[in-house]
Design a protein around this motif. Sequence first.
Motif, PDB file in Angstrom:
ATOM      1  N   LEU A 122      26.575 -38.014   1.926  1.00  0.00           N
ATOM      2  CA  LEU A 122      27.513 -38.957   2.540  1.00  0.00           C
ATOM      3  C   LEU A 122      27.347 -40.368   1.990  1.00  0.00           C
ATOM      4  CD1 LEU A 122      27.358 -37.742   6.249  1.00  0.00           C
ATOM      5  CD2 LEU A 122      29.209 -37.370   4.612  1.00  0.00           C
ATOM      6  N   ASN A 123      26.151 -40.676   1.489  1.00  0.00           N
ATOM      7  CA  ASN A 123      25.912 -42.001   0.914  1.00  0.00           C
ATOM      8  C   ASN A 123      26.084 -42.016  -0.603  1.00  0.00           C
ATOM      9  OD1 ASN A 123      25.348 -43.274   3.358  1.00  0.00           O
ATOM     10  ND2 ASN A 123      23.198 -42.658   3.303  1.00  0.00           N
ATOM     11  N   SER A 124      26.567 -40.916  -1.161  1.00  0.00           N
ATOM     12  CA  SER A 124      26.796 -40.846  -2.604  1.00  0.00           C
ATOM     13  C   SER A 124      28.138 -41.480  -2.950  1.00  0.00           C
ATOM     14  CB  SER A 124      26.773 -39.387  -3.071  1.00  0.00           C
ATOM     15  OG  SER A 124      27.906 -38.692  -2.572  1.00  0.00           O
ATOM     16  N   ARG A 125      28.408 -41.580  -4.238  1.00  0.00           N
ATOM     17  CA  ARG A 125      29.655 -42.213  -4.670  1.00  0.00           C
ATOM     18  C   ARG A 125      30.887 -41.406  -4.268  1.00  0.00           C
ATOM     19  NH1 ARG A 125      29.737 -43.288 -10.699  1.00  0.00           N
ATOM     20  NH2 ARG A 125      27.603 -43.920 -10.261  1.00  0.00           N
ATOM     21  N   ILE A 126      30.703 -40.132  -3.931  1.00  0.00           N
ATOM     22  CA  ILE A 126      31.835 -39.310  -3.489  1.00  0.00           C
ATOM     23  C   ILE A 126      32.479 -39.920  -2.255  1.00  0.00           C
ATOM     24  CG2 ILE A 126      32.504 -37.049  -2.569  1.00  0.00           C
ATOM     25  CD1 ILE A 126      30.215 -35.841  -4.203  1.00  0.00           C
ATOM     26  N   HIS A 127      31.636 -40.419  -1.345  1.00  0.00           N
ATOM     27  CA  HIS A 127      32.148 -40.977  -0.090  1.00  0.00           C
ATOM     28  C   HIS A 127      32.040 -42.497  -0.020  1.00  0.00           C
ATOM     29  CE1 HIS A 127      32.822 -37.107   1.876  1.00  0.00           C
ATOM     30  NE2 HIS A 127      31.685 -36.702   1.337  1.00  0.00           N
ATOM     31  N   ARG A 128      31.094 -43.066  -0.739  1.00  0.00           N
ATOM     32  CA  ARG A 128      30.890 -44.510  -0.662  1.00  0.00           C
ATOM     33  C   ARG A 128      31.633 -45.287  -1.735  1.00  0.00           C
ATOM     34  NH1 ARG A 128      28.623 -46.223   4.156  1.00  0.00           N
ATOM     35  NH2 ARG A 128      27.073 -44.698   4.826  1.00  0.00           N
ATOM     36  N   GLY A 129      31.962 -44.606  -2.832  1.00  0.00           N
ATOM     37  CA  GLY A 129      32.561 -45.329  -3.943  1.00  0.00           C
ATOM     38  C   GLY A 129      31.505 -46.128  -4.694  1.00  0.00           C
TER      39      GLY A 129
ATOM     40  N   PHE B  52      26.170 -59.915 -13.284  1.00  0.00           N
ATOM     41  CA  PHE B  52      26.144 -60.330 -14.687  1.00  0.00           C
ATOM     42  C   PHE B  52      27.103 -59.510 -15.553  1.00  0.00           C
ATOM     43  CE2 PHE B  52      21.932 -61.183 -12.853  1.00  0.00           C
ATOM     44  CZ  PHE B  52      21.895 -62.567 -12.995  1.00  0.00           C
ATOM     45  N   CYS B  53      26.922 -58.189 -15.570  1.00  0.00           N
ATOM     46  CA  CYS B  53      27.753 -57.357 -16.450  1.00  0.00           C
ATOM     47  C   CYS B  53      28.929 -56.713 -15.719  1.00  0.00           C
ATOM     48  CB  CYS B  53      26.905 -56.273 -17.113  1.00  0.00           C
ATOM     49  SG  CYS B  53      26.277 -55.007 -15.966  1.00  0.00           S
ATOM     50  N   LYS B  54      28.981 -56.880 -14.397  1.00  0.00           N
ATOM     51  CA  LYS B  54      30.078 -56.387 -13.550  1.00  0.00           C
ATOM     52  C   LYS B  54      30.125 -54.859 -13.435  1.00  0.00           C
ATOM     53  CE  LYS B  54      31.118 -60.666 -13.196  1.00  0.00           C
ATOM     54  NZ  LYS B  54      30.593 -61.420 -12.028  1.00  0.00           N
ATOM     55  N   GLN B  55      29.103 -54.176 -13.911  1.00  0.00           N
ATOM     56  CA  GLN B  55      29.043 -52.728 -13.700  1.00  0.00           C
ATOM     57  C   GLN B  55      28.841 -52.456 -12.217  1.00  0.00           C
ATOM     58  OE1 GLN B  55      26.446 -50.649 -16.355  1.00  0.00           O
ATOM     59  NE2 GLN B  55      26.443 -48.762 -15.170  1.00  0.00           N
ATOM     60  N   CYS B  56      29.484 -51.395 -11.719  1.00  0.00           N
ATOM     61  CA  CYS B  56      29.451 -51.115 -10.286  1.00  0.00           C
ATOM     62  C   CYS B  56      28.529 -49.942  -9.963  1.00  0.00           C
ATOM     63  CB  CYS B  56      30.864 -50.823  -9.772  1.00  0.00           C
ATOM     64  SG  CYS B  56      31.945 -52.266  -9.820  1.00  0.00           S
ATOM     65  N   TYR B  57      27.911 -50.034  -8.800  1.00  0.00           N
ATOM     66  CA  TYR B  57      26.976 -49.012  -8.344  1.00  0.00           C
ATOM     67  C   TYR B  57      27.307 -48.608  -6.912  1.00  0.00           C
ATOM     68  CZ  TYR B  57      24.328 -50.190 -12.502  1.00  0.00           C
ATOM     69  OH  TYR B  57      23.962 -50.388 -13.811  1.00  0.00           O
ATOM     70  N   THR B  58      26.824 -47.439  -6.551  1.00  0.00           N
ATOM     71  CA  THR B  58      27.081 -46.918  -5.210  1.00  0.00           C
ATOM     72  C   THR B  58      26.229 -47.602  -4.160  1.00  0.00           C
ATOM     73  OG1 THR B  58      27.631 -44.755  -6.139  1.00  0.00           O
ATOM     74  CG2 THR B  58      27.105 -44.817  -3.797  1.00  0.00           C
TER      75      THR B  58
ATOM     76  N   GLU C 164      24.484 -49.025   5.808  1.00  0.00           N
ATOM     77  CA  GLU C 164      25.443 -50.116   5.656  1.00  0.00           C
ATOM     78  C   GLU C 164      24.767 -51.480   5.749  1.00  0.00           C
ATOM     79  OE1 GLU C 164      25.715 -47.578   7.676  1.00  0.00           O
ATOM     80  OE2 GLU C 164      27.494 -46.468   7.006  1.00  0.00           O
ATOM     81  N   LYS C 165      23.800 -51.613   6.650  1.00  0.00           N
ATOM     82  CA  LYS C 165      23.107 -52.891   6.799  1.00  0.00           C
ATOM     83  C   LYS C 165      22.275 -53.223   5.567  1.00  0.00           C
ATOM     84  CE  LYS C 165      22.837 -53.443  11.800  1.00  0.00           C
ATOM     85  NZ  LYS C 165      21.929 -53.704  12.953  1.00  0.00           N
ATOM     86  N   VAL C 166      21.737 -52.199   4.925  1.00  0.00           N
ATOM     87  CA  VAL C 166      20.970 -52.423   3.698  1.00  0.00           C
ATOM     88  C   VAL C 166      21.876 -53.010   2.620  1.00  0.00           C
ATOM     89  CG1 VAL C 166      19.573 -51.355   1.890  1.00  0.00           C
ATOM     90  CG2 VAL C 166      19.375 -50.551   4.245  1.00  0.00           C
ATOM     91  N   GLN C 167      23.082 -52.472   2.500  1.00  0.00           N
ATOM     92  CA  GLN C 167      24.009 -52.962   1.481  1.00  0.00           C
ATOM     93  C   GLN C 167      24.402 -54.417   1.756  1.00  0.00           C
ATOM     94  OE1 GLN C 167      24.003 -50.560  -0.834  1.00  0.00           O
ATOM     95  NE2 GLN C 167      22.943 -49.458   0.793  1.00  0.00           N
TER      96      GLN C 167
END
Length: 265
Positions: free
Chosen positions: A102-109, A116-122, A247-250
């Motif tokens: 549920l916390n993977s990119r499948i559901h979190r995006g 700096f490089c604008k690469q995105c992470y889950t 969510e609070k960690v993010q």
Amino acid sequence: MSWTCGTCYREFVSYRSREQHINAVNHNYPTHECDRCCRFFGSRSAVIQHMNDCNHWRYDCPMCDETWPTMEQVKEHVINYHRHCTPCNRTFANSNAIKMHLNSRIHRGTDIQCPFCKQCYTSATGLSHHLETGSCPQAPFIDRDAIYKLVRSKDPSGIISKNLIDWKPSSRYEATDRAWNGAGWECYFCHRAFNTRHGLNHHLNSPVHQQNLYHCPNRAGCGREFTSFAGVMNHLESESCGFTRFEKVQNGFRNIISGDRLIGF
């Protein structure tokens, strides 16, 4: 079975006939009526006890006979009890597995962006690892030591970082020919063997054998320590010690990277 008007207490043989009566004469339903049957009670606590005892809540679990007051509680029940992801129609072996899913990119995006490089992470863990390992092409000067200094500046109370008076920058190691033991390249510290010298060098210069810089903020209930910021972020995201939610960690991580607020979870 009869259905009662809450205003005139007239009884009807069906829910539909009572509904027509209430609409026609502008009467009301009984205040404390069961969600499932025609019984009503003198107080909210009484009807709640009845619905708990008889499993008469409004919303059904699609996987068992349990009923719940809200759809949100049904969703939580399906996840926590059945360990089932409804959108993906997948069931998992344990609670940790479904949390990771549920916390993977499948559901979190991927909405955690490198400044700096604008690469995105889950997650915060992904971006932390990206920066701590010096992998950002636009910020090769950022590494484990730079991240620790940044975190310390945002964490003067030591919520997650250790206030190390004798802290020194990370040591750098280079394997020599003496590391070859005849079968592999052996780590002097842990005696783990690697197939290549490059593999051993990568291991030696990872946080594995470095000083612990961080600790879980749940000191009384957990107390684990970590050599990297990514490590403590991953620990908190897993919710394994129950200190905070993913969510609070993010949100806390975003404040560290781009905001001027102090660390808080």
